[in-house]
Structure formats: C-alpha cells, structure tokens
Design an enzyme around this catalytic site. Structure first.
Site, short mmCIF file in Angstrom:
data_model
loop_
_atom_site.label_atom_id
_atom_site.label_comp_id
_atom_site.label_asym_id
_atom_site.label_seq_id
_atom_site.Cartn_x
_atom_site.Cartn_y
_atom_site.Cartn_z
CG ASP A 191 -1.68 -1.20 1.48
OD1 ASP A 191 -1.80 -2.00 0.54
OD2 ASP A 191 -2.17 -1.38 2.60
CD GLN A 204 1.82 -0.80 5.32
OE1 GLN A 204 1.44 -1.79 5.93
NE2 GLN A 204 2.27 0.28 5.93
CD1 TRP A 241 -5.09 -7.67 -0.53
CD2 TRP A 241 -3.40 -9.06 -0.16
NE1 TRP A 241 -4.18 -7.01 0.25
CE2 TRP A 241 -3.13 -7.85 0.50
CE3 TRP A 241 -2.47 -10.09 -0.08
CZ2 TRP A 241 -1.97 -7.65 1.24
CZ3 TRP A 241 -1.31 -9.88 0.66
CH2 TRP A 241 -1.08 -8.67 1.32
#
Length: 560
Positions: free
Chosen positions: A99, A115, A364
């Site tokens: 992110d 991140q 994801w």
C-alpha cells in the site's frame, strides 16, 4: 516459506539511491492493515502454500545497511535484474512493498510512503518506506520513515498531513508533517492509531510519547486512518475501516478523538472486509462551483474480476457523516484485476487544481506468489482524478498525470484516418519495452477491435466489441501466468460508445499494463506475468472500422 538474501546497492546507492522507480507495474503487495487470514471468495489463501522467496536488505539483518551478500552476488544476474525492472513505475531496490501511505506534498516535494517489508510480508516486520520526487516521475530513495516498534508493533497503513498552523501542538517551530497510521501487534497487541512527526521535511521521524492516540479493543479490524483538516467545522476528521464498515472521528488536535458516525456496506453489496479509505471533495462538473465528496474504499475480496478491488461512492460530507447520493454508488474505481489501496495526495497547492491518486498494482488472490526478485511489488502510475458527467451519471474520470509525457521519445508511429491494415503493418515492425499508445477507432455496428501485446500464444489480448459494449483484457495466453491459479482470466468492463468512437490510451511497462478508455471513464490495470523485456504490438479489426488517430511513443526509463 524461504527467505532469500537481497541484492544490496552500497556503491550504487549514491547514484541509484537518488532514483527509485515510479508508480505502477509488476506484482506484489500486502493489503492495508493486516487484512484477512484468507481471501473469502475462495480465490487463494492469503498466506498460501506457495514457495515464495522474499528479498531482504542485503545481508539479512534487516537494518538496511546494504552490505552485499556473497551468495546473492553469485546467484543473481544483476544485469538481468535491472533489465526486467519496470521502467517508470516505483519499485523498491529489494524487499516487498504494498500500500502507498502518507501521500503528501510539502515544500516542493511529493512524498511517497509505502508499506515495506525488507524480509518479505509475513516473514519480517512491516515498516514505512519513503521516497520523494519533484516531478512525480523520478524518486529519491530515503531511509525508512517509521520503523517497527516492539511495544506497538508493525507500522501499517495510514496518511499524512502538513500542520502549518500548529493545530496539533506538535509543530511549534513552523510547519511540519504529521503521519497518522495504524500500529498492529507488538507487545500491546491489537490495532490502534498512532502519530509520528517530522520537523525536517520528512528526513527523520519521531514516534509520539502519547501513542496510541485512538484504540477500540472491541474491534479486531480497526485500521488505515485517512486524516484531513475540515475547514467548515474547524477540526480534523479521521475515517478508518472497521470490518465491513467505516468509522468517522473528529479531533481539534489529533490527540483526543471523538466518534462521529459510521458508514456501512450497502445491504445489496457484499464483499470482503473494507480497507484503505480515502475521502476528498471535488468540483461538481456542472461548473456551478459546488463540490461533491468522493468516499473511496477497497474491498479485500469481491472485486470486479475476483479477489481484491477498489470502489468509491459520490455524495455529501458535513464534517460528521457521509451521505451518498441516490445514484452515488458504489462504483468500481478500476475494472482491471490489479489496482488496490488507492490513496490521494494531501497538501497540494490550490494553484495545482488536481487531485492526484496512486494505488498498488496487485491482487490479494496471488500477491504473495508473484514472481520477481530482488524486489516484489510496484505502485501504479500517478493519476489525476475528477468528477465528470458520463452517460451513466456522475463518475470519476482518471487520467495519467501530464508529467508522464516528459518521458516520451519521438513518436514511432503517427497515423490519421487510415485503414486498420495500414496501422497493423506499421506496428508489426516494432518491438519495445515500455510505450504510450493513443488510439481512436471509429466502429460501425457489428465491428470489433483486437490488440495483442506480445505474441498471439503468449501475450495480453485486448478486445472491444461494439455490439456487446464490452472492453476485455484476456490474460489466459500468458505463459508466465501459471504461477497462481487465480491469475489467468478474461476480464470484462462495460463500455458503451456515445459517438461510435473508441478512445484508448494504453500505458505498457515491464510487468504491467494500464488502460484508460474514453478519456479515463473506464480504467483497467493489470499485472503482466512472465519474463518479457521486449513487447510486440499487433492490431486487427473485424467488420467496418477505421483508425482515426494513432500515436505510439516509447517511454524512457526513470532510473539510470
């Protein structure tokens, strides 16, 4: 899950450390906050059972000192590593990113936090990486901004703002940057919101002694704060995620927070947990001077092509609660499979007149197994977003930032009002690693357009069929797509033409594809798997159609 030592760049750091690689591209990420333990729509287990090899900082100790590990130097072809790196999307030198966080403009610099896990997500601590740019293209790599804290835990997603008037009481000597983010785990456990302050233009950061400033032990999911100053009410506003809902809080000083309202998922829209919210005002496209509010939030599962995705609502915000318009969404921000954790920049000068946004190019469903080394993950292209009145009502229009055109070389192809066969013949002579294609096609009823990036049996197929009113991206032919069962697929976005003309802008980089249709009304972002360093571009048509405009530009690399 195996650990792998990363390529370190000690000697090169003085040169290449000044350049990190901008926005989009190849794979990877870790969702906002901690996310779920598994993808609820069954695409893939988040931790997975794949044999993923994550990179570290160079010598495996996670301190970022960049000492070159002898084994890594022997096992990796460094020239090949850089040959396959995205040309103009931000990637870390090594390690894992996901992110984008804390996007803020201050003192002439755009700050990109993200991140970062030097040893790999689910392997080592998650911290805030940091880079700055003056042009949204070339990024100077800076030291870690917010490290792991033994008591408070990982530094997960959040936002940043410029406190120019010392409203927080933490900037007595002039404007400073305040980051508001989620601490997760550590000795104290749970998810809680904390502050970090930089008084030297983001070069160093101080965790605040009163952290955490907001907790709620009743909520397992309590993360990803977006904070901004709401001038009409004269207070700070925070929006964060709480499972399948958003919570709004207000504060006069960033320290004491009061619950204001909650906004939950609509009853007729089911998805996985919400993450990474954003809230901002944009001018109404009717020219009245009025503003509407856009509430953007990501879904961990239930995205438009399966797995994760990014959606938004259009409505009003009164400083306490968000109320969507009757026809205000949710709408998909991106119809591709690989766009997540979108965030917009704060602190942009009013003279800029833009709302700038960036996301993580991954999903994801397979993020933990995307194959690349010594880095894993990339950010998207920076986009300018605005509200527009489309055939379907108010929608966000997304456009690549104008700064990207500075990377263009002389056009390879320039055509106007030609038959499809003429355009196809000229494109067939070319092969390039990264390009910017502008294409306008006039299609009559029954006509269809096809583009192939790569080879017919090993490439990305892009199709538009006028009668169906669908834009399609087909990844099923990619030879590199067998790394995860959730990767291959046919991705479809609804797209009706209003004047019989299809307008496409295709931005292709190593490992990624961003497609903007009808001047950004419809966007599809895709991670391109496979070891492809040169790309062919084929074009074909069916039925009656004509190429009214075609421009193909090479795009230069943003790093030496």
């Amino acid at each position: 899950m195996k650990r792998r030592t990363a390529v370190a760049w000690t000697e090169l750091g003085a040169l290449r450390g000044v350049f990190a690689w901008l926005v989009l591209g190849v794979l990877v990420a870790a969702g906002c906050g901690e996310g779920d333990a598994s993808v609820s729509d069954g695409d893939a287990d988040r931790a997975g059972d794949t044999d993923v090899e994550f990179a570290t900082d160079g010598d495996g100790d996670g301190d970022g000192d960049g000492e070159l590990d002898a084994e890594a130097a022997e096992s990796w072809d460094h020239g090949r590593v850089e040959e396959t790196r995205p040309r103009w999307h931000f990637t870390p030198r090594s390690g894992w990113i996901n992110d984008p966080n804390g996007l803020v403009f201050f003192d002439g610099e755009y700050h990109l936090f993200y991140q970062y896990a030097a040893e790999g997500f689910l392997v080592g601590p998650v911290e805030w990486g940091h880079a700055v740019s003056s042009d949204l293209l070339h990024w100077q790599d800076l030291p870690l901004a917010i490290p792991y804290d033994a008591e408070l835990g990982n530094a997960y997603s959040g936002s940043a703002l410029v406190d120019a008037d010392n409203r927080s009481g933490r900037c007595p000597d002039g404007p400073c940057i305040v980051a508001v983010f989620t601490h997760s785990g550590g000795n104290s456990g749970g998810q809680k919101q904390s502050l970090a302050v930089s008084r030297d233009r983001g070069r160093s950061w101080e965790l605040q002694a009163d952290n955490p400033v907001l907790t709620d032990d009743s909520l397992a999911d309590f993360r990803d704060p977006k904070v901004f100053w709401h001038a009409p009410e004269g207070r700070f506003v925070m929006v964060l995620t709480a499972g399948r809902a958003l919570r709004f809080y207000t504060s006069a000083n960033l320290s004491e927070w009061v619950f204001a309202s909650e906004f939950a998922q609509p009853a007729d829209f089911e998805s996985g947990k919400w993450e990474c919210p954003d809230l901002f005002a944009l001018p109404h496209p009717d020219g009245s001077g009025n503003k509407l509010w856009v509430l953007q939030v990501d879904v961990f599962s239930g995205g438009p092509q399966g797995g994760s995705g990014s959606q938004y609502f259009v409505g009003d915000f009164d400083g306490t609660a968000f109320t969507p318009l009757a026809d205000g969404g949710p709408f998909w921000l991106d119809w591709g499979k690989d766009f997540y954790a979108a965030q917009s920049f704060s602190g942009l000068p009013e003279t800029d007149g833009r709302r700038l946004m960036i996301g993580w190019l991954n999903n994801w469903s397979y993020a933990l197994s995307t194959p690349s080394e010594p880095w894993q993950g990339a950010q998207s292209l920076v986009r300018s977003v605005a509200l527009t009145e489309s055939a379907d009502g108010l929608r966000l229009r997304q456009r690549p930032v104008a700064e990207l055109e500075a990377l263009r070389g002389a056009a390879f192809v320039e055509l106007d009002d030609v038959e499809t066969s003429r355009a196809a013949a000229e494109l067939a002579e070319l092969s390039m690693a990264a390009f910017d294609l502008e294409l306008e096609v006039e299609l009559e009823a029954g006509a269809a357009l096809g583009l192939i990036l790569g080879e017919a049996d090993d490439g990305i197929h892009i199709e538009y069929e006028r009668d169906a009113g669908e834009l399609r991206v087909d990844r099923r032919q990619l030879s590199g797509g067998d790394f995860a069962t959730a990767y291959p697929g046919l991705h479809v976005a609804p797209l009706a033409l209003t004047d019989g003309r299809l307008r496409l802008r295709i931005l292709a980089d190593l490992g990624s594809l961003e497609l903007f249709a009808q001047d950004g009304i419809c966007v599809m972002s895709e991670y391109v798997a496979g070891d492809v360093t040169r790309t062919r571009l084929s074009l074909e048509g069916r039925g009656t159609l004509r190429i009214t405009r075609l421009r193909l530009y090479p795009l230069a690399s943003i790093w030496p």
